[in-house]
Design a protein around this motif. Structure first.
Motif, PDB file in Angstrom:
ATOM      1  N   LEU A 161       0.788  -1.090   0.112  1.00  0.00           N
ATOM      2  CA  LEU A 161      -0.034  -0.085   0.079  1.00  0.00           C
ATOM      3  C   LEU A 161       0.876   1.186   0.125  1.00  0.00           C
ATOM      4  CD1 LEU A 161      -2.891  -0.983   2.516  1.00  0.00           C
ATOM      5  CD2 LEU A 161      -2.889  -1.065   0.164  1.00  0.00           C
ATOM      6  N   VAL A 162       0.451   2.321  -1.097  1.00  0.00           N
ATOM      7  CA  VAL A 162       1.241   3.436  -0.959  1.00  0.00           C
ATOM      8  C   VAL A 162       0.148   4.509  -0.053  1.00  0.00           C
ATOM      9  CG1 VAL A 162       1.681   5.562  -2.268  1.00  0.00           C
ATOM     10  CG2 VAL A 162       2.194   3.144  -3.123  1.00  0.00           C
ATOM     11  N   TYR A 163       0.818   5.107   0.731  1.00  0.00           N
ATOM     12  CA  TYR A 163      -0.213   5.987   1.343  1.00  0.00           C
ATOM     13  C   TYR A 163      -0.228   7.602   1.286  1.00  0.00           C
ATOM     14  CZ  TYR A 163      -0.864   2.502   5.150  1.00  0.00           C
ATOM     15  OH  TYR A 163      -1.469   1.412   5.847  1.00  0.00           O
ATOM     16  N   CYS A 164      -1.121   8.078   1.614  1.00  0.00           N
ATOM     17  CA  CYS A 164      -1.263   9.721   1.378  1.00  0.00           C
ATOM     18  C   CYS A 164      -1.670  10.492   2.502  1.00  0.00           C
ATOM     19  CB  CYS A 164      -2.286   9.967   0.289  1.00  0.00           C
ATOM     20  SG  CYS A 164      -3.971   9.678   0.662  1.00  0.00           S
ATOM     21  N   ALA A 165      -1.534  11.782   2.697  1.00  0.00           N
ATOM     22  CA  ALA A 165      -2.081  12.475   3.732  1.00  0.00           C
ATOM     23  C   ALA A 165      -3.324  13.303   3.030  1.00  0.00           C
ATOM     24  CB  ALA A 165      -1.153  13.571   4.117  1.00  0.00           C
ATOM     25  N   GLU A 166      -4.258  13.123   3.667  1.00  0.00           N
ATOM     26  CA  GLU A 166      -5.501  13.775   3.510  1.00  0.00           C
ATOM     27  C   GLU A 166      -5.767  15.166   4.590  1.00  0.00           C
ATOM     28  OE1 GLU A 166      -9.623  12.563   1.355  1.00  0.00           O
ATOM     29  OE2 GLU A 166      -9.170  11.072   2.825  1.00  0.00           O
ATOM     30  N   GLY A 167      -6.366  16.276   3.986  1.00  0.00           N
ATOM     31  CA  GLY A 167      -6.548  17.204   4.826  1.00  0.00           C
ATOM     32  C   GLY A 167      -7.842  17.059   6.010  1.00  0.00           C
ATOM     33  N   LYS A 168      -8.435  16.123   5.944  1.00  0.00           N
ATOM     34  CA  LYS A 168      -9.385  15.469   6.680  1.00  0.00           C
ATOM     35  C   LYS A 168      -8.666  15.067   8.036  1.00  0.00           C
ATOM     36  CE  LYS A 168     -13.167  15.957   4.091  1.00  0.00           C
ATOM     37  NZ  LYS A 168     -14.402  16.943   4.666  1.00  0.00           N
ATOM     38  N   ASP A 169      -7.794  14.769   7.957  1.00  0.00           N
ATOM     39  CA  ASP A 169      -6.942  14.188   9.323  1.00  0.00           C
ATOM     40  C   ASP A 169      -5.863  15.131   9.740  1.00  0.00           C
ATOM     41  OD1 ASP A 169      -8.207  11.366   8.943  1.00  0.00           O
ATOM     42  OD2 ASP A 169      -7.145  11.334   6.978  1.00  0.00           O
ATOM     43  N   ASN A 170      -5.657  16.090   8.976  1.00  0.00           N
ATOM     44  CA  ASN A 170      -4.487  16.947   9.092  1.00  0.00           C
ATOM     45  C   ASN A 170      -5.001  18.598   9.475  1.00  0.00           C
ATOM     46  OD1 ASN A 170      -1.908  14.872   9.383  1.00  0.00           O
ATOM     47  ND2 ASN A 170      -3.485  14.460   7.418  1.00  0.00           N
ATOM     48  N   ASP A 171      -5.535  18.656  10.031  1.00  0.00           N
ATOM     49  CA  ASP A 171      -6.402  20.009  10.339  1.00  0.00           C
ATOM     50  C   ASP A 171      -6.614  20.867   8.925  1.00  0.00           C
ATOM     51  OD1 ASP A 171      -5.902  20.110  13.154  1.00  0.00           O
ATOM     52  OD2 ASP A 171      -3.736  20.495  12.903  1.00  0.00           O
ATOM     53  N   GLN A 175       4.169   5.083  13.417  1.00  0.00           N
ATOM     54  CA  GLN A 175       3.604   4.136  14.357  1.00  0.00           C
ATOM     55  C   GLN A 175       2.426   3.760  13.451  1.00  0.00           C
ATOM     56  OE1 GLN A 175       2.414   5.324  18.086  1.00  0.00           O
ATOM     57  NE2 GLN A 175       1.318   3.505  18.465  1.00  0.00           N
ATOM     58  N   ALA A 176       2.023   2.272  13.110  1.00  0.00           N
ATOM     59  CA  ALA A 176       1.205   1.703  12.281  1.00  0.00           C
ATOM     60  C   ALA A 176      -0.163   1.364  13.691  1.00  0.00           C
ATOM     61  CB  ALA A 176       1.510   0.624  11.525  1.00  0.00           C
ATOM     62  N   GLU A 177      -1.348   2.020  13.047  1.00  0.00           N
ATOM     63  CA  GLU A 177      -2.377   1.516  13.898  1.00  0.00           C
ATOM     64  C   GLU A 177      -3.640   1.178  13.266  1.00  0.00           C
ATOM     65  OE1 GLU A 177      -3.306   4.631  16.947  1.00  0.00           O
ATOM     66  OE2 GLU A 177      -1.174   4.713  17.607  1.00  0.00           O
ATOM     67  N   PHE A 178      -4.191   0.156  13.492  1.00  0.00           N
ATOM     68  CA  PHE A 178      -5.426  -0.010  12.697  1.00  0.00           C
ATOM     69  C   PHE A 178      -6.720   0.512  13.312  1.00  0.00           C
ATOM     70  CE2 PHE A 178      -9.077  -2.798  11.608  1.00  0.00           C
ATOM     71  CZ  PHE A 178      -8.914  -2.931  10.298  1.00  0.00           C
ATOM     72  N   GLU A 179      -7.422   1.342  12.458  1.00  0.00           N
ATOM     73  CA  GLU A 179      -8.422   1.920  12.877  1.00  0.00           C
ATOM     74  C   GLU A 179      -9.808   1.070  12.582  1.00  0.00           C
ATOM     75  OE1 GLU A 179      -8.568   4.519  14.867  1.00  0.00           O
ATOM     76  OE2 GLU A 179      -6.501   5.510  14.877  1.00  0.00           O
ATOM     77  N   ASN A 180     -10.344   0.575  12.987  1.00  0.00           N
ATOM     78  CA  ASN A 180     -11.511  -0.335  12.639  1.00  0.00           C
ATOM     79  C   ASN A 180     -12.836   0.421  12.311  1.00  0.00           C
ATOM     80  OD1 ASN A 180     -12.647  -3.081  12.515  1.00  0.00           O
ATOM     81  ND2 ASN A 180     -14.090  -2.460  13.848  1.00  0.00           N
ATOM     82  N   ASN A 181     -12.930   1.711  12.771  1.00  0.00           N
ATOM     83  CA  ASN A 181     -14.057   2.521  12.545  1.00  0.00           C
ATOM     84  C   ASN A 181     -13.877   3.557  11.317  1.00  0.00           C
ATOM     85  OD1 ASN A 181     -15.813   1.178  14.352  1.00  0.00           O
ATOM     86  ND2 ASN A 181     -14.953   2.214  15.893  1.00  0.00           N
ATOM     87  N   LEU A 182     -12.748   3.634  10.854  1.00  0.00           N
ATOM     88  CA  LEU A 182     -12.360   4.495   9.724  1.00  0.00           C
ATOM     89  C   LEU A 182     -12.140   4.094   8.361  1.00  0.00           C
ATOM     90  CD1 LEU A 182     -11.004   7.447   9.135  1.00  0.00           C
ATOM     91  CD2 LEU A 182      -8.905   6.585   9.593  1.00  0.00           C
ATOM     92  N   LEU A 183     -12.919   4.513   7.758  1.00  0.00           N
ATOM     93  CA  LEU A 183     -12.717   4.165   6.080  1.00  0.00           C
ATOM     94  C   LEU A 183     -12.925   2.749   5.934  1.00  0.00           C
ATOM     95  CD1 LEU A 183      -9.725   6.429   5.383  1.00  0.00           C
ATOM     96  CD2 LEU A 183     -12.377   6.862   4.495  1.00  0.00           C
ATOM     97  N   TYR A 206      -3.736   5.297   0.095  1.00  0.00           N
ATOM     98  CA  TYR A 206      -3.980   5.942  -0.886  1.00  0.00           C
ATOM     99  C   TYR A 206      -5.512   5.690  -1.529  1.00  0.00           C
ATOM    100  CZ  TYR A 206      -4.342   7.774  -5.832  1.00  0.00           C
ATOM    101  OH  TYR A 206      -4.839   8.169  -6.909  1.00  0.00           O
ATOM    102  N   TYR A 207      -5.606   4.255  -1.595  1.00  0.00           N
ATOM    103  CA  TYR A 207      -6.952   3.902  -2.364  1.00  0.00           C
ATOM    104  C   TYR A 207      -8.141   4.537  -1.618  1.00  0.00           C
ATOM    105  CZ  TYR A 207      -7.982   0.557   1.439  1.00  0.00           C
ATOM    106  OH  TYR A 207      -8.333   0.017   2.738  1.00  0.00           O
ATOM    107  N   ALA A 208      -8.054   4.866  -0.349  1.00  0.00           N
ATOM    108  CA  ALA A 208      -9.238   5.262   0.641  1.00  0.00           C
ATOM    109  C   ALA A 208      -9.303   6.673   0.283  1.00  0.00           C
ATOM    110  CB  ALA A 208      -9.086   4.924   1.992  1.00  0.00           C
ATOM    111  N   TRP A 209      -8.714   7.388  -0.233  1.00  0.00           N
ATOM    112  CA  TRP A 209      -8.702   8.906  -0.119  1.00  0.00           C
ATOM    113  C   TRP A 209     -10.243   9.354  -0.817  1.00  0.00           C
ATOM    114  CZ3 TRP A 209      -8.552  13.271  -3.752  1.00  0.00           C
ATOM    115  CH2 TRP A 209      -8.433  13.010  -5.111  1.00  0.00           C
TER     116      TRP A 209
END
Length: 678
Positions: free
Chosen positions: A576-586, A601-609, A642-645
């Motif tokens: 997986l390639v990652y990205c930053a979205e404004g939704k998570d970063n002010d 730090q990798a954390e699984f967020e079950n209720n996100l996306l 990235y796929y979830a943006w």
């Protein structure tokens, strides 16, 4: 007496064909033989079945695509959609729905498909011609179509493109249901195509390729040599049209846009419209495999090397240039105007699967996986009914994106991407396994079970993992009776310190951690051949293979030839390639810096996306303090796959991040959102 035997279709379906002199040395395992139990792909396939397919059919009804067939059957009315290839949206949805029926039996869906096939059959002309844009009113055909059949096939009409998708849909429907209703329509049309085109007949290179792939699928079913011969003819016709200007640098004028500027066997560069190109290269692979044509094989080998070393984005996207939806020049991979059509990523999956079947090298599956998990999945929203046609590499609020979509749409006038996703997703299980004699390949990882034959005896494999979030893989191998064969488990390039099989991108720091492999709890030494861990033993029922892939977060740097990415890094974890979205970063993403020393730090967020592993770090963020002052402030930063943006509305998005501040440019911006800097 004619010999008959079973061979495997690329998506995994088994089909009856006459004996061939040659074929793919490796065969994909039937997608219907792979039962998913995982939490990543299975929910997506269920959403495709319950949401995407029904939404696609509904939009075909609401936009007049179905009505076009009804009017063609009546030979009366006026073509009521925009493009002459709109027929293919119904074909592709039938194809995807047929695949899905094999996985999720559905009487209501099957009955609806039957009604559509009746309308398609009624629209077909007596000699097999099927093209609603002309049949409705032959005296006033679509302006792209020309007054005579096939007159504008090289450039605009898409008559053979429509036929190609018809053939693909017919093959899928036949394998899924056993019914010949759509297959008979396709065979009748293919007979007309083969009677019309050929060395001593009409000479035309299809303007939008896919008929080559479709003809090969019908050849595998019907065993008619003319289907394969015509597919090869269409490939060999390219590069011989005299109305192109070979001296022109305009791809429309010199034929490169259609991959028609020089003969295929002379081509060594990925050129022109990216979807057409990869459909062509897929068809070339099919024909090369079935005919043993080494010149065609050498050509696509060279083209693949060019694409992977000079023309593919870090997320697996291809087709950088909006004008013509095409490949650019070598190293022409801009971020601000990246096009990356979803259909191009899908076509890239098709092509790389075929390249693997030709060569048995994991580097092709690495590209397939990169495209599948990133560039393909980005194209469909988590709701299963919102889409991207093009897939951005960055979105900044202070810049207008003339070539980009900033938010997902439910449909497009040119709706090729949504319906292409419909047909790809349910076929994903067919990319997981392959076989060549007593060599069994494991290519993709997802909790699942499958059974196939080795030495004419059944062998089952059960995968247990939490991929792509976790790199610990387990395979329970159970032959019916003890048996010796080779299990080849792909060791992804990203787990071997390689972003892709080229120097276009590299990881910032070398990781020499070798994946650990255990059999029945005991760590073993193993060799890697063509990207596969070769495990040779006499397998017993219940043998457990454990593979520990180092699922580390890594920074990626681009070659110096990609000027726009100089001094920047991208972030990858596993496939997986990652990205930053404004939704998570002010609300901002374009102001984030990621120094080379950044750790996550990798954390699984079950209720996100719908459940994702996010990456968290603290990084310098550029902030405007007041009207005359800016500063960098260390702040928490969150990255998502990235796929979830763009599943939470519009906003900024970045994949490539500056590692340090090199310069500051003062600009003024209009108040209108998305206006261009002055």
């Amino acid at each position: 007496m004619k010999k008959i035997f079973l061979i495997a279709l690329l998506n995994g379906s088994m089909l009856l064909a006459s004996a061939q002199q040659s074929d793919y040395g490796i065969q994909a395992v039937n997608f219907t033989k792979v039962k998913l139990t995982d939490k990543f792909w299975l929910p997506r396939l269920k959403t495709n079945h319950s949401v995407t397919i029904s939404a696609s059919f509904a939009r075909c009804e609401n936009t007049g695509r179905v009505k076009n067939f009804e009017m063609a059957a009546a030979r009366s009315g006026k073509f009521c959609t925009k493009f002459p290839f709109d027929d293919t949206d119904i074909y592709k949805t039938i194809e995807g729905a047929s695949y899905s029926l094999s996985l999720f039996p559905d009487k209501k869906l099957a009955a609806y498909i039957d009604t559509l096939i009746q309308k398609i059959a009624a629209a077909q002309e007596p000699d097999g011609y099927l093209y609603t844009a002309r049949t409705i009113d032959p005296a006033h055909p679509h302006p792209w179509s020309g007054m005579q059949r096939w007159e504008k096939e090289r450039e605009l009409s898409h008559e053979l493109y429509n036929s190609g998708h018809l053939y693909e849909a017919a093959a899928a429907h036949y394998y899924a249901t056993g019914k010949k209703s759509l297959l008979n329509v396709a065979l009748k049309n293919a007979d007309l195509v083969c009677a019309t085109f050929g060395p001593d007949k009409k000479h035309t290179a299809p303007g939008h390729e896919i008929v080559e792939m479709g003809l090969v699928k019908l050849y595998r079913i019907a065993a008619k040599p003319e289907y394969l011969q015509t597919a090869k003819f269409f490939i060999e016709e390219r590069g011989h049209d005299t109305h192109y200007d070979p001296k022109s640098k305009d791809e429309w004028k010199n034929g490169a846009y259609w991959q028609d500027n020089i003969p295929v066997v002379q081509q060594d560069e990925a050129i022109g419209h990216a979807v057409r190109a990869c459909y062509l290269y897929s068809g070339v692979a099919d024909v090369a495999a079935l005919t043993g044509d080494r010149d065609l094989l050498n050509a696509i080998d060279s083209i693949w090397e060019n694409m992977v070393s000079k023309k593919i984005y870090v997320n697996g996207g291809i087709g950088a240039v909006p004008s013509g939806e095409r490949f650019g020049d070598d190293y022409e991979l801009p971020n601000a105007t990246a096009y990356n059509e979803t259909c191009a990523a899908i076509a890239n999956v098709f092509w790389n699967e075929r390249m693997f079947l030709l060569h048995g090298d994991a580097k092709y599956v690495d590209v397939l996986e990169k495209s599948l998990y990133n560039a393909v999945l980005s194209g469909i929203g988590l709701d299963g009914k919102s889409f991207f046609y093009s897939n951005a590499m960055q979105v900044k609020d202070n810049f207008s994106h003339t070539a980009l979509e900033r938010s997902r749409a439910g449909w497009f006038e040119c709706s090729c991407c949504p319906t292409n996703l419909v047909r790809l997703l349910p076929s994903v299980p067919g990319y997981m396994y392959a076989q060549k004699g007593n060599d069994v390949y494991v290519n993709l990882f997802a909790s699942s079970t499958t059974t196939f034959n080795v030495h004419n005896k059944p062998v089952s494999i059960e995968q247990q993992n939490n991929y792509p979030w976790d790199g610990d893989l387990k395979f329970i191998v159970s032959p019916k009776t003890s048996d010796a064969f080779n299990l080849l488990v792909r060791v992804p390039g990203w787990a071997q310190n390689e972003v892709l099989a080229s120097d276009l991108y590299r990881f910032s720091t070398a990781d020499v951690t070798k994946p650990v492999i255990k059999i029945n709890g005991q760590a073993i030494d193993y060799t890697v051949q063509k990207g596969y861990a070769l495990l040779n033993r006499k397998w017993e029922k219940g043998d457990a293979v454990e593979v520990q892939l180092p699922m580390k977060t890594k920074l990626i740097q681009a070659t110096a030839n990609l000027k726009e990415d100089a001094g920047k890094v991208a972030v990858e974890r596993g496939p997986l390639v990652y990205c930053a979205e404004g939704k998570d970063n002010d609300g901002k993403a374009a102001n984030i810096l990621l120094p080379a020393s950044s750790s996550f730090q990798a954390e699984f967020e079950n209720n996100l996306l719908n459940g994702v592993t996010v990456l968290k770090t603290t990084a310098p963020v550029l902030e405007v303090k007041n009207e005359t002052s800016v500063a960098t402030v260390n702040k928490p930063v969150i990255l998502i796959p990235y796929y979830a943006w763009a599943n939470r509305g519009e906003g900024e998005m970045m994949i490539w991040f500056p590692s340090r501040v090199k310069d500051v440019d003062v600009i003024t911006v209009d108040n209108k959102e998305g206006s261009r800097p002055k």
